[in-house]
Design an enzyme around this catalytic site. Structure first.
Site, mmCIF file in Angstrom:
data_model
loop_
_atom_site.group_PDB
_atom_site.id
_atom_site.type_symbol
_atom_site.label_atom_id
_atom_site.label_comp_id
_atom_site.label_asym_id
_atom_site.label_seq_id
_atom_site.Cartn_x
_atom_site.Cartn_y
_atom_site.Cartn_z
ATOM 1 N N HIS A 121 0.496 -1.162 0.069
ATOM 2 C CA HIS A 121 0.107 -0.116 0.131
ATOM 3 C C HIS A 121 0.851 1.192 -0.031
ATOM 4 O O HIS A 121 1.949 1.246 0.947
ATOM 5 C CB HIS A 121 -1.025 0.230 1.189
ATOM 6 C CG HIS A 121 -2.071 1.169 1.191
ATOM 7 N ND1 HIS A 121 -1.730 2.480 2.274
ATOM 8 C CD2 HIS A 121 -3.527 0.714 1.049
ATOM 9 C CE1 HIS A 121 -2.799 2.718 2.269
ATOM 10 N NE2 HIS A 121 -3.662 1.785 1.173
ATOM 11 N N ASP A 198 3.079 -4.457 8.082
ATOM 12 C CA ASP A 198 2.166 -3.924 7.468
ATOM 13 C C ASP A 198 -0.058 -4.355 7.704
ATOM 14 O O ASP A 198 0.053 -5.876 6.959
ATOM 15 C CB ASP A 198 1.784 -2.696 6.482
ATOM 16 C CG ASP A 198 0.842 -2.102 6.004
ATOM 17 O OD1 ASP A 198 -1.090 -2.231 7.320
ATOM 18 O OD2 ASP A 198 0.278 -1.689 4.883
ATOM 19 N N GLN A 201 -4.442 -5.480 6.318
ATOM 20 C CA GLN A 201 -5.296 -5.952 6.144
ATOM 21 C C GLN A 201 -5.442 -7.505 6.235
ATOM 22 O O GLN A 201 -6.352 -8.035 6.415
ATOM 23 C CB GLN A 201 -4.970 -6.534 4.504
ATOM 24 C CG GLN A 201 -6.213 -6.418 3.515
ATOM 25 C CD GLN A 201 -7.038 -5.537 3.376
ATOM 26 O OE1 GLN A 201 -8.622 -6.092 4.024
ATOM 27 N NE2 GLN A 201 -7.296 -4.045 3.494
ATOM 28 N N LYS A 224 -10.591 -1.141 10.031
ATOM 29 C CA LYS A 224 -10.641 -2.645 9.091
ATOM 30 C C LYS A 224 -11.330 -3.650 10.575
ATOM 31 O O LYS A 224 -11.614 -5.051 9.775
ATOM 32 C CB LYS A 224 -9.843 -2.431 7.958
ATOM 33 C CG LYS A 224 -8.903 -1.368 7.296
ATOM 34 C CD LYS A 224 -8.200 -2.060 6.094
ATOM 35 C CE LYS A 224 -8.295 -0.234 4.963
ATOM 36 N NZ LYS A 224 -7.043 -0.641 4.872
ATOM 37 N N CYS A 362 -4.707 2.381 -3.242
ATOM 38 C CA CYS A 362 -3.407 2.906 -3.243
ATOM 39 C C CYS A 362 -1.856 2.379 -3.311
ATOM 40 O O CYS A 362 -1.466 1.898 -2.637
ATOM 41 C CB CYS A 362 -3.263 3.300 -1.449
ATOM 42 S SG CYS A 362 -4.344 4.089 -1.124
HETATM 43 C C1 LIG Z 1 -5.671 0.185 4.643
HETATM 44 C C2 LIG Z 1 -4.608 -0.046 4.394
HETATM 45 C C3 LIG Z 1 -3.542 0.520 4.746
HETATM 46 C C4 LIG Z 1 -3.913 2.382 5.181
HETATM 47 O O1 LIG Z 1 -4.525 1.348 6.254
HETATM 48 P P1 LIG Z 1 -5.284 3.410 6.844
HETATM 49 O O2 LIG Z 1 -6.315 3.117 7.819
HETATM 50 O O3 LIG Z 1 -6.134 4.625 5.768
HETATM 51 O O4 LIG Z 1 -3.729 4.642 7.906
HETATM 52 C C5 LIG Z 1 -2.312 0.361 5.389
HETATM 53 N N1 LIG Z 1 -1.905 -0.750 3.828
HETATM 54 C C6 LIG Z 1 -2.860 -1.315 3.786
HETATM 55 C C7 LIG Z 1 -2.496 -3.584 3.809
HETATM 56 C C8 LIG Z 1 -4.067 -1.649 4.062
HETATM 57 O O5 LIG Z 1 -5.757 -2.394 3.591
#
Ligand SMILES: *Cc1c(COP(=O)(O)O)cnc(C)c1O
Length: 404
Positions: A121, A198, A201, A224, A362
């Site tokens: 992302h 990260d 997801q 999320k 993104c």
């Molecule tokens: C949604 C997402 C982000 C960004 O999250 P925010 O809540 O917009 O800060 C970063 N990495 C992944 C894999 C995502 O799905």
């Protein structure tokens, strides 16, 4: 066994109409819906004990502080962190990554290398490019394969004694790929590099155990995983959080302030300058409770069923291509139909009440790899149903006939 009809009653939004059709919400990878149990906690906060935390001697402030700190412990237990002060409240994944990237400015030197995966992302790319500009460190990339997985052979070739940090998502938001983070962490540690994962997801589908993973940093967003927007957490190993300088200066993060010198508060407060999203943090705790009451094993099994069903069904449409791995992925389907722009498909699906995401998600480098402007992405949650997938299937067929 999951009782989806019962679960759906917790989410009033799922019963509304959009453009005169029952809503089919398949944009869960962008944000999940919020159950009554979490909304009630938000209302309760503002109705009954809204106050600033960690400062007041008065009872409301104490109550808010206790609930906020209880949420931190819930989050700690959920991700199995060793210590509650290893959990830093953030405004979300983006904030958590920027906090770490900023801190590494003080730890990197010209010529050091940091490694990113091709499946990221933008929020896990851009802060590191900014870090390289500040420090002269060099950004290397783990390439991706046609199947939407990481090229682990090249990863090992890129890793060296110069590598200081590796960052990668646990699950790709654009394709649903579940990345082999255990291997990435092990190989990175073998050359002395730290690892940031990260988990934005992954967190709605997989319960990560940060101690078992031995990961150095893990970041998620509450929104999320059935929580509110503007809340999230950064997990960091205590030793790393102590090494990193503070990100923002302000109230709450200091031990003592004079104009000659300011000393910083202990963890976690060192990284929590200013009045935080108190209600959001407490509601994040409630969201974790809610998801655990459904159960992550139950969620994974059911979402997998939805994913298989949707994959088989959509695959019967001529000219439809699904991007990403065939198996071992989270409940995300990214697809295109030959000759049809994803945006046009998205507009028609919306007219039919179906919410999907279209565009680059993104993750422009992934789209560039496939040489496409974007995809249509349907992402599922445990409150979705097979009947909704049937509606998506019919919608895609209808859009295809209209557009080709
Ligand atoms: C949604 C997402 C982000 C960004 O999250 P925010 O809540 O917009 O800060 C970063 N990495 C992944 C894999 C995502 O799905």
């Amino acid at each position: 066994m999951i009782n989806v009809q019962e679960i759906r009653k917790d989410f009033p939004i799922l019963s509304r109409s959009v453009n005169g059709k029952p809503l089919v919400y398949f944009d869960n990878a962008a944000t999940s819906q919020t159950p009554n149990q979490v909304v009630d906690v938000i209302v309760d906060y503002y109705h009954n004990y809204n106050a600033n935390i960690h400062r007041g001697v008065h009872s409301l402030s104490q109550e808010a502080t206790d609930k906020y700190e209880a949420a931190r412990i819930k989050i700690q237990q959920h991700f199995n962190a060793a210590k509650s002060h290893e959990i830093i409240f953030t405004s979300g994944t983006t904030h958590g990554i920027n906090l770490v990237a900023n801190g590494f400015s003080a730890l990197l030197e010209k010529g050091d290398e940091i490694i990113v995966s091709a499946l990221e992302h933008h929020s896990n790319i851009v802060p590191w490019q900014m870090l390289c500009e500040r420090t002269g460190a060099v950004l290397k990339v783990i390439p991706m394969t046609e199947e939407g997985t990481l090229d682990m052979v090249t990863f090992e070739a890129v890793l060296s004694e110069k590598t200081k940090l590796v960052f990668c998502n646990h699950v790709s938001n654009a394709l649903g790929t579940i990345n082999p983070i255990e291997t990435i962490i092990e190989k990175a540690h073998a050359v002395g590099a730290a690892v940031l994962i990260d988990g934005a997801q992954a967190s709605p589908h997989i319960k990560a155990d940060v101690q078992a993973l031995d990961v150095d940093f893990y970041v998620v967003s509450a929104h999320k995983m059935c929580g509110p927007t503007g809340a999230g957490m950064l997990y960091g190993k205590e030793a790393w959080l102590q090494k990193l300088p503070p990100y923002q200066g302000g109230g709450e993060m200091i031990a003592e302030v004079t104009f000659e010198k300011t000393t910083y508060a202990d963890l976690p407060h060192k990284f929590e300058a200013g009045t935080p999203n108190i209600c959001g943090g407490i509601a994040f705790g409630a969201a974790i409770d809610y998801m655990n009451s459904v159960g992550f094993d139950t969620i994974a099994t059911y979402e997998d069923e939805l994913l298989q069903y949707a994959t088989e069904k959509l695959s019967t449409i001529a000219g439809l291509r699904i991007y990403g791995p065939n198996d071992h992925k989270a409940a995300v389907i990214s697809f295109n139909i030959e000759g049809i722009h994803p945006y046009d498909m998205g507009v028609i699906l919306d007219k039919l009440g179906i919410a999907v995401r279209t565009g680059h998600h993104c993750a422009q480098p992934i789209m560039d790899f496939y040489n496409i402007p974007g995809t249509v992405r349907a992402s599922f949650a445990f409150y979705n149903t097979k009947e909704e997938i049937d509606i998506l299937f019919e919608g895609v067929v209808r859009a295809k006939n209209m557009l080709s």
